[in-house]
Design a protein around this motif. Structure first.
Motif, PDB file in Angstrom:
ATOM      1  N   UNK A 250      19.362  26.048  13.198  1.00 51.29           N
ATOM      2  CA  UNK A 250      20.634  25.510  13.683  1.00 51.29           C
ATOM      3  C   UNK A 250      20.467  24.035  14.046  1.00 51.29           C
ATOM      4  N   UNK A 251      21.540  23.241  13.830  1.00 53.58           N
ATOM      5  CA  UNK A 251      21.470  21.804  14.139  1.00 53.58           C
ATOM      6  C   UNK A 251      21.801  21.516  15.587  1.00 53.58           C
ATOM      7  N   UNK A 252      21.063  20.598  16.209  1.00 54.17           N
ATOM      8  CA  UNK A 252      21.373  20.205  17.583  1.00 54.17           C
ATOM      9  C   UNK A 252      21.675  18.710  17.690  1.00 54.17           C
ATOM     10  N   UNK A 253      21.784  18.038  16.540  1.00 56.99           N
ATOM     11  CA  UNK A 253      22.220  16.627  16.500  1.00 56.99           C
ATOM     12  C   UNK A 253      23.005  16.422  15.209  1.00 56.99           C
ATOM     13  N   UNK A 254      23.839  15.377  15.212  1.00 56.28           N
ATOM     14  CA  UNK A 254      24.643  15.072  14.019  1.00 56.28           C
ATOM     15  C   UNK A 254      23.747  14.848  12.792  1.00 56.28           C
ATOM     16  N   UNK A 255      22.610  14.189  12.980  1.00 54.50           N
ATOM     17  CA  UNK A 255      21.710  13.916  11.840  1.00 54.50           C
ATOM     18  C   UNK A 255      21.213  15.188  11.181  1.00 54.50           C
ATOM     19  N   UNK A 256      20.999  16.252  11.971  1.00 52.86           N
ATOM     20  CA  UNK A 256      20.556  17.519  11.374  1.00 52.86           C
ATOM     21  C   UNK A 256      21.625  18.044  10.414  1.00 52.86           C
ATOM     22  N   UNK A 257      22.888  17.934  10.823  1.00 47.83           N
ATOM     23  CA  UNK A 257      23.988  18.416   9.980  1.00 47.83           C
ATOM     24  C   UNK A 257      24.059  17.568   8.721  1.00 47.83           C
ATOM     25  N   UNK A 258      23.981  16.247   8.909  1.00 49.84           N
ATOM     26  CA  UNK A 258      24.065  15.324   7.765  1.00 49.84           C
ATOM     27  C   UNK A 258      22.971  15.654   6.742  1.00 49.84           C
ATOM     28  N   UNK A 259      21.771  15.896   7.234  1.00 43.62           N
ATOM     29  CA  UNK A 259      20.661  16.158   6.330  1.00 43.62           C
ATOM     30  C   UNK A 259      20.860  17.475   5.567  1.00 43.62           C
ATOM     31  N   UNK A 260      21.351  18.499   6.251  1.00 42.85           N
ATOM     32  CA  UNK A 260      21.449  19.819   5.626  1.00 42.85           C
ATOM     33  C   UNK A 260      22.730  20.016   4.821  1.00 42.85           C
ATOM     34  N   UNK A 261      23.854  19.459   5.301  1.00 39.75           N
ATOM     35  CA  UNK A 261      25.148  19.776   4.663  1.00 39.75           C
ATOM     36  C   UNK A 261      25.998  18.546   4.357  1.00 39.75           C
ATOM     37  N   UNK A 262      25.445  17.359   4.619  1.00 36.76           N
ATOM     38  CA  UNK A 262      26.222  16.114   4.544  1.00 36.76           C
ATOM     39  C   UNK A 262      26.916  15.885   3.217  1.00 36.76           C
ATOM     40  N   UNK A 263      26.322  16.363   2.119  1.00 32.68           N
ATOM     41  CA  UNK A 263      26.942  16.108   0.816  1.00 32.68           C
ATOM     42  C   UNK A 263      28.135  17.027   0.550  1.00 32.68           C
ATOM     43  N   UNK A 264      28.397  17.972   1.451  1.00 31.12           N
ATOM     44  CA  UNK A 264      29.479  18.923   1.183  1.00 31.12           C
ATOM     45  C   UNK A 264      30.653  18.834   2.129  1.00 31.12           C
ATOM     46  N   UNK A 265      30.539  17.979   3.174  1.00 30.64           N
ATOM     47  CA  UNK A 265      31.636  17.927   4.155  1.00 30.64           C
ATOM     48  C   UNK A 265      32.056  16.475   4.391  1.00 30.64           C
ATOM     49  N   UNK A 266      33.347  16.257   4.719  1.00 29.25           N
ATOM     50  CA  UNK A 266      33.819  14.876   4.845  1.00 29.25           C
ATOM     51  C   UNK A 266      33.441  14.209   6.165  1.00 29.25           C
ATOM     52  N   UNK A 267      33.313  15.008   7.256  1.00 31.21           N
ATOM     53  CA  UNK A 267      33.203  14.355   8.565  1.00 31.21           C
ATOM     54  C   UNK A 267      32.342  15.169   9.525  1.00 31.21           C
TER      55      UNK A 267
END
Ligand code: TXA
Ligand code: MG
Length: 327
Positions: free
Chosen positions: A143-160
């Motif tokens: 699970x992500x606990x910072x914005x960068x974790x989300x960007x790294x894992x799913x960033x190419x699939x979500x707008x924001x």
């Protein structure tokens, strides 16, 4: 690449248009969509690579806002909600028919929670619908606990990605359901059992056990919360290290530093051995060591009390071999 920012209006307008937006909570980041829009919710499953047999939590700004979506609130649920919301508590309550089937995977109860993060509470106040949100990681991963974790894992699939900084708790919510008057813990989380017991004298707490015929939900799956690097949960780091090369091994311990392991390969979760602080740092540490391309990550088992139990539960799942790589 997703845009990362703090613009609540932009997040609200994307969500109103059926898009998926990552949001901060006090536990972990969520991958949110309009919980009343079936196709928006379907997009969550698609982005996560998650089976649709696995239900989602609906997030609300207040307890009053969620009342129309459930048909009954047991007295103990009300007591817990008053005590812990906004906060890391998820309640399973009988769903009203206005909750789409895709949210509950056909189950009679819906999972509801009022998260405690100023940005997300402000966002929830602006949207005319509850937000469905699982943790914002690909199915089975940490699970992500910072914005960068989300960007790294799913960033190419979500707008924001709504950036709310580091999650204060760092462990998912505690999930509680009810069988008649009996509360059942479905997932141990950021509220430890001891605290639930202390808040509810005379109440008997038990854990939900799965009936064999029922499909497993991923929170209950043996493999989950895993890094890509092999992870082992061990009782004694020095003994475990006899079988692994010092230069290719990552270490996560509560407070112990291991001689001979490079400093950037080892993380102490809390030098003061504070389990709340350790919980805040656990997933972040796993993400950090996972990026180093090591052979193995050894994690020292935490004391089996309070949040230590929650962390050991997650780590035991992270240590399970994955049946197949989903992403
Ligand atoms: O802290 C949290 O709870 C985070 C933040 C974003 O709110 N969310 C989260 O969601 O951890 P997720 O989807 O990663 O885990 C929720 C768990 C899943 O294991 C799911 O199977 C279970 O809750 N769940 C959801 N709805 C349920 C229901 N109606 N009955 C039983 N279990 C349910
Ligand atoms: Mg999750």
């Amino acid at each position: 690449m997703a845009q990362i920012g703090t613009d609540i209006k932009q997040a609200a307008s994307l969500l109103a248009n059926g898009q998926v937006v990552a949001i901060p909570t006090e536990t972990v980041y969520g991958l949110s969509a309009n919980g009343l829009d079936e196709s928006a919710v379907a997009r969550i499953f698609e982005v996560k690579g998650r089976p649709t047999t696995n239900p989602l939590i609906l997030h609300f700004p207040t307890m009053a806002a969620l009342k129309p979506y459930v048909t009954h609130i047991p007295p103990l649920a009300l007591q817990l909600a008053r005590r812990f919301w906004p906060g890391p508590l998820t309640l399973l309550l009988p769903k009203h028919r206005k909750v789409p089937q895709i949210i509950t995977a056909g189950l009679p109860d819906v999972a509801v929670r009022v998260p405690n993060h100023p940005l997300t509470l402000a966002l929830l106040q602006q949207t005319a619908f509850p937000l469905a949100a699982p943790s914002a990681n690909p199915f089975g991963y940490i699970s992500p606990t910072k914005a960068e974790h989300v960007e790294k894992q799913l960033g190419d699939q979500i707008p924001y990605i709504l950036d709310g900084g580091d999650c204060q708790r760092g462990l998912e919510s505690t999930i509680i359901g009810f069988k008649g008057d009996q509360p059942l813990i479905h997932r141990l989380g950021a509220i430890p059992l001891e605290q639930l017991q202390a808040e509810t004298p005379g109440v008997e707490w038990a854990f939900h056990t799965l009936e064999k015929a029922k499909p497993l939900t991923p929170g209950m799956l043996p493999f989950h919360y895993s890094p890509k690097t092999r992870l082992l949960l061990v009782d004694d780091l020095k003994v475990a290290l006899q079988n692994h090369p010092y230069d290719k091994t990552g270490i996560i311990s509560l407070s112990q530093r291991v001689e001979g392991i490079p400093d950037n390969h080892q993380i102490q979760l809390s030098l003061e051995e504070d389990l709340t602080e350790a919980g805040r740092h656990l997933y972040k540490s796993m993400h950090q060591l996972d990026a180093l391309g090591l052979e193995v990550i050894l994690v020292e088992r935490l004391p089996q009390v309070g949040l230590g139990k929650t962390m050991n539960d997650r780590l035991a799942r992270a240590a399970m071999p994955r049946p197949m790589d989903t992403k």
